[in-house]
Design an enzyme around this catalytic site. Structure first.
Site, PDB file in Angstrom:
ATOM      1  N   LYS A  45       7.649   3.485   2.455  1.00  0.00           N
ATOM      2  CA  LYS A  45       9.066   3.288   2.823  1.00  0.00           C
ATOM      3  C   LYS A  45       9.654   2.158   1.971  1.00  0.00           C
ATOM      4  O   LYS A  45       9.425   0.973   2.255  1.00  0.00           O
ATOM      5  CB  LYS A  45       9.175   2.942   4.306  1.00  0.00           C
ATOM      6  CG  LYS A  45       8.764   4.083   5.228  1.00  0.00           C
ATOM      7  CD  LYS A  45       9.201   3.778   6.654  1.00  0.00           C
ATOM      8  CE  LYS A  45       8.975   4.952   7.559  1.00  0.00           C
ATOM      9  NZ  LYS A  45       7.744   4.883   8.339  1.00  0.00           N
ATOM     10  N   ALA A  91      -7.526   9.879   2.822  1.00  0.00           N
ATOM     11  CA  ALA A  91      -7.236   9.746   4.245  1.00  0.00           C
ATOM     12  C   ALA A  91      -6.079  10.683   4.585  1.00  0.00           C
ATOM     13  O   ALA A  91      -5.037  10.620   3.941  1.00  0.00           O
ATOM     14  CB  ALA A  91      -6.886   8.310   4.580  1.00  0.00           C
ATOM     15  N   GLU A 107       0.853  -1.201   0.000  1.00  0.00           N
ATOM     16  CA  GLU A 107       0.000   0.000   0.000  1.00  0.00           C
ATOM     17  C   GLU A 107       0.886   1.247   0.000  1.00  0.00           C
ATOM     18  O   GLU A 107       1.878   1.320   0.722  1.00  0.00           O
ATOM     19  CB  GLU A 107      -0.899   0.033   1.233  1.00  0.00           C
ATOM     20  CG  GLU A 107      -1.806   1.258   1.238  1.00  0.00           C
ATOM     21  CD  GLU A 107      -2.638   1.385   2.512  1.00  0.00           C
ATOM     22  OE1 GLU A 107      -3.674   0.717   2.592  1.00  0.00           O
ATOM     23  OE2 GLU A 107      -2.225   2.147   3.415  1.00  0.00           O
ATOM     24  N   GLN A 118      -8.149  -4.987   7.585  1.00  0.00           N
ATOM     25  CA  GLN A 118      -7.507  -4.035   8.493  1.00  0.00           C
ATOM     26  C   GLN A 118      -6.278  -4.712   9.072  1.00  0.00           C
ATOM     27  O   GLN A 118      -6.239  -5.944   9.180  1.00  0.00           O
ATOM     28  CB  GLN A 118      -8.529  -3.748   9.604  1.00  0.00           C
ATOM     29  CG  GLN A 118      -8.048  -3.015  10.810  1.00  0.00           C
ATOM     30  CD  GLN A 118      -8.121  -1.528  10.568  1.00  0.00           C
ATOM     31  OE1 GLN A 118      -7.342  -0.995   9.790  1.00  0.00           O
ATOM     32  NE2 GLN A 118      -9.056  -0.876  11.213  1.00  0.00           N
ATOM     33  N   ASP A 163     -14.176   7.327   6.562  1.00  0.00           N
ATOM     34  CA  ASP A 163     -14.598   7.712   7.921  1.00  0.00           C
ATOM     35  C   ASP A 163     -15.504   8.926   7.832  1.00  0.00           C
ATOM     36  O   ASP A 163     -15.356   9.762   6.941  1.00  0.00           O
ATOM     37  CB  ASP A 163     -13.368   7.991   8.783  1.00  0.00           C
ATOM     38  CG  ASP A 163     -12.656   6.695   9.137  1.00  0.00           C
ATOM     39  OD1 ASP A 163     -13.351   5.684   9.384  1.00  0.00           O
ATOM     40  OD2 ASP A 163     -11.411   6.684   9.143  1.00  0.00           O
ATOM     41  N   THR A 221      -3.955   4.862  -1.460  1.00  0.00           N
ATOM     42  CA  THR A 221      -5.061   5.304  -0.609  1.00  0.00           C
ATOM     43  C   THR A 221      -5.717   6.576  -1.160  1.00  0.00           C
ATOM     44  O   THR A 221      -5.182   7.228  -2.063  1.00  0.00           O
ATOM     45  CB  THR A 221      -4.602   5.558   0.847  1.00  0.00           C
ATOM     46  OG1 THR A 221      -3.680   6.638   0.843  1.00  0.00           O
ATOM     47  CG2 THR A 221      -3.979   4.320   1.450  1.00  0.00           C
ATOM     48  N   TYR A 222      -6.850   6.908  -0.560  1.00  0.00           N
ATOM     49  CA  TYR A 222      -7.669   8.016  -1.064  1.00  0.00           C
ATOM     50  C   TYR A 222      -8.045   8.940   0.080  1.00  0.00           C
ATOM     51  O   TYR A 222      -8.664   8.487   1.062  1.00  0.00           O
ATOM     52  CB  TYR A 222      -8.943   7.432  -1.674  1.00  0.00           C
ATOM     53  CG  TYR A 222      -9.902   8.442  -2.262  1.00  0.00           C
ATOM     54  CD1 TYR A 222      -9.863   8.748  -3.617  1.00  0.00           C
ATOM     55  CD2 TYR A 222     -10.866   9.068  -1.477  1.00  0.00           C
ATOM     56  CE1 TYR A 222     -10.754   9.650  -4.175  1.00  0.00           C
ATOM     57  CE2 TYR A 222     -11.757   9.975  -2.022  1.00  0.00           C
ATOM     58  CZ  TYR A 222     -11.693  10.254  -3.368  1.00  0.00           C
ATOM     59  OH  TYR A 222     -12.585  11.146  -3.920  1.00  0.00           O
ATOM     60  N   LYS A 260     -22.146  -6.742   1.451  1.00  0.00           N
ATOM     61  CA  LYS A 260     -21.250  -5.939   0.599  1.00  0.00           C
ATOM     62  C   LYS A 260     -20.618  -6.832  -0.475  1.00  0.00           C
ATOM     63  O   LYS A 260     -20.590  -6.464  -1.653  1.00  0.00           O
ATOM     64  CB  LYS A 260     -20.176  -5.270   1.468  1.00  0.00           C
ATOM     65  CG  LYS A 260     -19.165  -4.463   0.696  1.00  0.00           C
ATOM     66  CD  LYS A 260     -18.372  -3.512   1.600  1.00  0.00           C
ATOM     67  CE  LYS A 260     -17.330  -4.166   2.452  1.00  0.00           C
ATOM     68  NZ  LYS A 260     -16.505  -3.189   3.209  1.00  0.00           N
TER      69      LYS A 260
HETATM   70  P1  FAD Z   1     -18.577  -0.279   5.283  1.00  0.00           P
HETATM   71  O1  FAD Z   1     -18.323  -1.580   4.641  1.00  0.00           O
HETATM   72  O2  FAD Z   1     -19.704   0.550   4.758  1.00  0.00           O
HETATM   73  O3  FAD Z   1     -18.803  -0.537   6.838  1.00  0.00           O
HETATM   74  C1  FAD Z   1     -18.821   0.561   7.760  1.00  0.00           C
HETATM   75  C2  FAD Z   1     -19.680   0.228   8.963  1.00  0.00           C
HETATM   76  O4  FAD Z   1     -21.046   0.170   8.576  1.00  0.00           O
HETATM   77  C3  FAD Z   1     -19.371  -1.154   9.586  1.00  0.00           C
HETATM   78  O5  FAD Z   1     -19.508  -1.024  10.984  1.00  0.00           O
HETATM   79  C4  FAD Z   1     -20.461  -2.042   9.009  1.00  0.00           C
HETATM   80  O6  FAD Z   1     -20.757  -3.153   9.856  1.00  0.00           O
HETATM   81  C5  FAD Z   1     -21.623  -1.053   8.952  1.00  0.00           C
HETATM   82  N1  FAD Z   1     -22.615  -1.407   7.920  1.00  0.00           N
HETATM   83  C6  FAD Z   1     -22.369  -1.803   6.656  1.00  0.00           C
HETATM   84  N2  FAD Z   1     -23.519  -2.037   6.005  1.00  0.00           N
HETATM   85  C7  FAD Z   1     -24.536  -1.775   6.888  1.00  0.00           C
HETATM   86  C8  FAD Z   1     -25.944  -1.822   6.818  1.00  0.00           C
HETATM   87  N3  FAD Z   1     -26.585  -2.224   5.703  1.00  0.00           N
HETATM   88  N4  FAD Z   1     -26.671  -1.481   7.932  1.00  0.00           N
HETATM   89  C9  FAD Z   1     -26.041  -1.089   9.074  1.00  0.00           C
HETATM   90  N5  FAD Z   1     -24.697  -1.022   9.185  1.00  0.00           N
HETATM   91  C10 FAD Z   1     -23.944  -1.366   8.109  1.00  0.00           C
HETATM   92  N6  FAD Z   1     -10.202   5.307   4.576  1.00  0.00           N
HETATM   93  C11 FAD Z   1      -9.961   6.361   3.755  1.00  0.00           C
HETATM   94  O7  FAD Z   1     -10.459   7.471   3.998  1.00  0.00           O
HETATM   95  N7  FAD Z   1      -9.138   6.236   2.665  1.00  0.00           N
HETATM   96  C12 FAD Z   1      -8.554   5.055   2.333  1.00  0.00           C
HETATM   97  O8  FAD Z   1      -7.823   4.972   1.349  1.00  0.00           O
HETATM   98  C13 FAD Z   1      -8.800   3.913   3.171  1.00  0.00           C
HETATM   99  N8  FAD Z   1      -8.271   2.691   2.885  1.00  0.00           N
HETATM  100  C14 FAD Z   1      -8.587   1.617   3.660  1.00  0.00           C
HETATM  101  C15 FAD Z   1      -8.063   0.349   3.318  1.00  0.00           C
HETATM  102  C16 FAD Z   1      -8.347  -0.779   4.099  1.00  0.00           C
HETATM  103  C17 FAD Z   1      -7.804  -2.123   3.690  1.00  0.00           C
HETATM  104  C18 FAD Z   1      -9.158  -0.632   5.259  1.00  0.00           C
HETATM  105  C19 FAD Z   1      -9.443  -1.834   6.125  1.00  0.00           C
HETATM  106  C20 FAD Z   1      -9.677   0.610   5.612  1.00  0.00           C
HETATM  107  C21 FAD Z   1      -9.413   1.737   4.808  1.00  0.00           C
HETATM  108  N9  FAD Z   1      -9.927   3.011   5.110  1.00  0.00           N
HETATM  109  C22 FAD Z   1      -9.662   4.075   4.302  1.00  0.00           C
HETATM  110  C23 FAD Z   1     -10.741   3.193   6.327  1.00  0.00           C
HETATM  111  C24 FAD Z   1     -12.255   3.016   6.061  1.00  0.00           C
HETATM  112  O9  FAD Z   1     -12.712   4.040   5.201  1.00  0.00           O
HETATM  113  C25 FAD Z   1     -12.976   3.078   7.395  1.00  0.00           C
HETATM  114  O10 FAD Z   1     -12.628   1.966   8.183  1.00  0.00           O
HETATM  115  C26 FAD Z   1     -14.473   3.277   7.368  1.00  0.00           C
HETATM  116  O11 FAD Z   1     -14.905   3.611   8.692  1.00  0.00           O
HETATM  117  C27 FAD Z   1     -15.277   2.058   6.929  1.00  0.00           C
HETATM  118  O12 FAD Z   1     -15.151   1.831   5.589  1.00  0.00           O
HETATM  119  P2  FAD Z   1     -15.750   0.477   4.923  1.00  0.00           P
HETATM  120  O13 FAD Z   1     -15.545   0.616   3.479  1.00  0.00           O
HETATM  121  O14 FAD Z   1     -15.220  -0.716   5.615  1.00  0.00           O
HETATM  122  O15 FAD Z   1     -17.319   0.671   5.285  1.00  0.00           O
END
Ligand code: FAD
Length: 289
Positions: free
Chosen positions: A271, A51, A17, A175, A108, A48-49, A164
Site C-alpha cells: 500500500k 507465502a 516489505e 516478526q 511454514d 516475500t517468497y 542460525k
Molecule cells: P527457523 O529459523 O528454522 O526456525 C523455525 C523453528 O525451528 C523455530 O521454532 C526454531 O526455534 C526451531 N529450530 C531452529 N533450529 C532448530 C534446531 N537446530 N533444532 C530444533 N529446533 C530448531 N514465510 C514465507 O513462506 N515466505 C516469506 O517470504 C516469509 N517472510 C518472513 C519474513 C519475516 C521477517 C518473518 C519473521 C517470517 C517470514 N515468513 C515467511 C514466515 C516463516 O517462514 C515462518 O515463521 C517459519 O515457520 C519459520 O521460518 P524461520 O526462517 O524463522 O525458521
C-alpha cells in the site's frame, strides 16, 4: 546493491516489505504499487517468497524492479519444500537478476508435511549455510520477539537463533509486534546469548481489522489492550482504522528509534499510501533528508 555495510553507515534504517503477485494478471498492479513505494527511497525493500501461493520467479522479478528504482532489494527465500539443486538454481537466478541480498527462511510446513522424512533442509540455518557457501550474498534471517509458535520456550528459540546467526546471518528482521517492551526484552536476551548483528523491528501498520485478526491467530503475536481497543472501535470504519493503524505504528516507531533500534522494517502490504504516511511523518525522526 549489497546491504552488508548499511548499518556501519547509518544509525537507523527504514525499509518496506512488498509481496509479489500470485498470478500474471496481477503483475502490473503489484509492480505499479512497488514502484510507488520505491520512489519513497527507503534504505531497502524486501520481497516475500511463496507465502500465499506466489512463485519464486515473481519474487525475483519484483526485486529487480526495486533495484531498477535505485533501491536495494532483499529477496526472501524459503527452503522447507526444496532440495539442494532447486536452491542452487534459485540462487543462480537471483544472482543473474542482480540481487545481492537474501532473507533466508525455513518457511511454514506445507500440508501433509512429514517431519520424519529425509530432506535437504530442516531449518533456516541449513539454508544460511548453503547461501554462505554459494557466496556473493548478504544474508538476513527472521526472529521472533515473542518466540516462534512451534518452539517450547523463548529461551530454546533464542538458542536456535544464535546457532542460525553463527552460520552466517548478517542481520535479523523481527516478526511483527505491537508492544515495544516485547522487543526490548528480546534484545536484552539476545545480547545475553551473544547475538550482536543488527536487529530490525518489524512493524505492521494495521489498516484492516478482520485481516489482522486472522494474521494474529497464526503468528502468536500478543495484542496490548490499548491496541485491542483501537481494533474494536474502528473495526467497521475502514478509513478510521487505517488512520489509527498508521498513527499507532508511527508512535511505536518513534519510541523504538528513541530507544536505539537499528532499523524499522514496515510491513506495508503493497500500500503506497501507508508507506508514504510512515516515511513522511517520520522523516525527521529517522534522520532522512
Ligand atoms: P527457523 O529459523 O528454522 O526456525 C523455525 C523453528 O525451528 C523455530 O521454532 C526454531 O526455534 C526451531 N529450530 C531452529 N533450529 C532448530 C534446531 N537446530 N533444532 C530444533 N529446533 C530448531 N514465510 C514465507 O513462506 N515466505 C516469506 O517470504 C516469509 N517472510 C518472513 C519474513 C519475516 C521477517 C518473518 C519473521 C517470517 C517470514 N515468513 C515467511 C514466515 C516463516 O517462514 C515462518 O515463521 C517459519 O515457520 C519459520 O521460518 P524461520 O526462517 O524463522 O525458521
Amino acid at each position: 546493491m549489497n546491504l552488508r555495510n548499511l548499518w556501519k553507515k547509518k544509525d537507523v534504517t527504514l525499509s518496506f516489505e512488498a509481496f509479489p503477485p500470485k498470478k500474471d494478471d496481477d503483475f502490473a498492479s503489484v509492480a505499479a504499487a512497488v514502484e510507488q513505494i520505491a520512489q519513497l527511497k527507503p534504505d531497502f525493500m524486501s520481497v516475500t517468497y511463496g507465502a500465499g501461493g506466489g512463485t519464486s520467479a515473481y519474487t525475483a522479478r519484483i526485486a529487480r524492479i526495486v533495484e531498477e528504482h535505485g533501491v536495494a532489494a532483499l529477496a526472501h527465500l524459503t527452503c522447507v519444500s526444496s532440495n539442494r539443486d532447486q536452491i542452487r538454481q534459485e540462487l543462480a537466478a537471483l544472482q543473474q537478476a542482480g540481487i545481492h541480498n537474501i532473507l533466508a527462511l525455513r518457511g511454514d510446513y506445507p500440508q501433509g508435511y512429514d517431519p520424519a522424512a529425509p530432506r535437504d533442509y530442516r531449518y533456516a540455518r541449513d539454508l544460511v549455510e548453503d547461501i554462505v557457501d554459494y557466496g556473493g550474498f548478504t544474508v538476513g534471517g527472521a526472529c521472533y520477539p515473542e518466540g516462534h509458535v512451534e518452539c517450547a520456550s523463548q529461551q530454546e528459540d533464542l538458542e536456535h537463533l544464535k546457532e542460525k546467526v553463527d552460520c552466517g546471518v548478517d542481520f535479523l528482521i523481527t516478526q511483527m509486534f505491537f508492544d515495544n517492551s516485547a522487543l526490548y526484552s528480546f534484545l536484552y536476551r539476545a545480547q545475553q546469548v551473544g547475538i550482536t548483528v543488527p536487529v530490525l523491528a518489524g512493524i505492521m501498520p494495521v489498516t484492516n481489522a478482520a485481516q489482522m485478526t486472522r494474521i494474529l491467530a497464526l503468528s502468536g503475536t500478543t495484542l496490548p489492550n490499548r491496541f485491542r481497543m483501537i481494533l474494536d472501535k474502528f473495526r467497521d470504519r475502514p478509513d478510521a482504522m487505517k488512520q489509527a493503524g498508521i498513527v499507532y505504528a508511527a508512535q511505536q516507531m518513534v519510541d523504538l528509534v528513541a530507544n536505539g533500534v537499528r532499523g524499522v522494517h514496515v510491513y506495508t502490504m503493497n500500500k503506497p499510501d501507508v508507506a508514504a504516511g510512515i516515511a513522511e511523518n517520520l522523516s525527521k525522526v529517522l534522520g532522512r533528508t
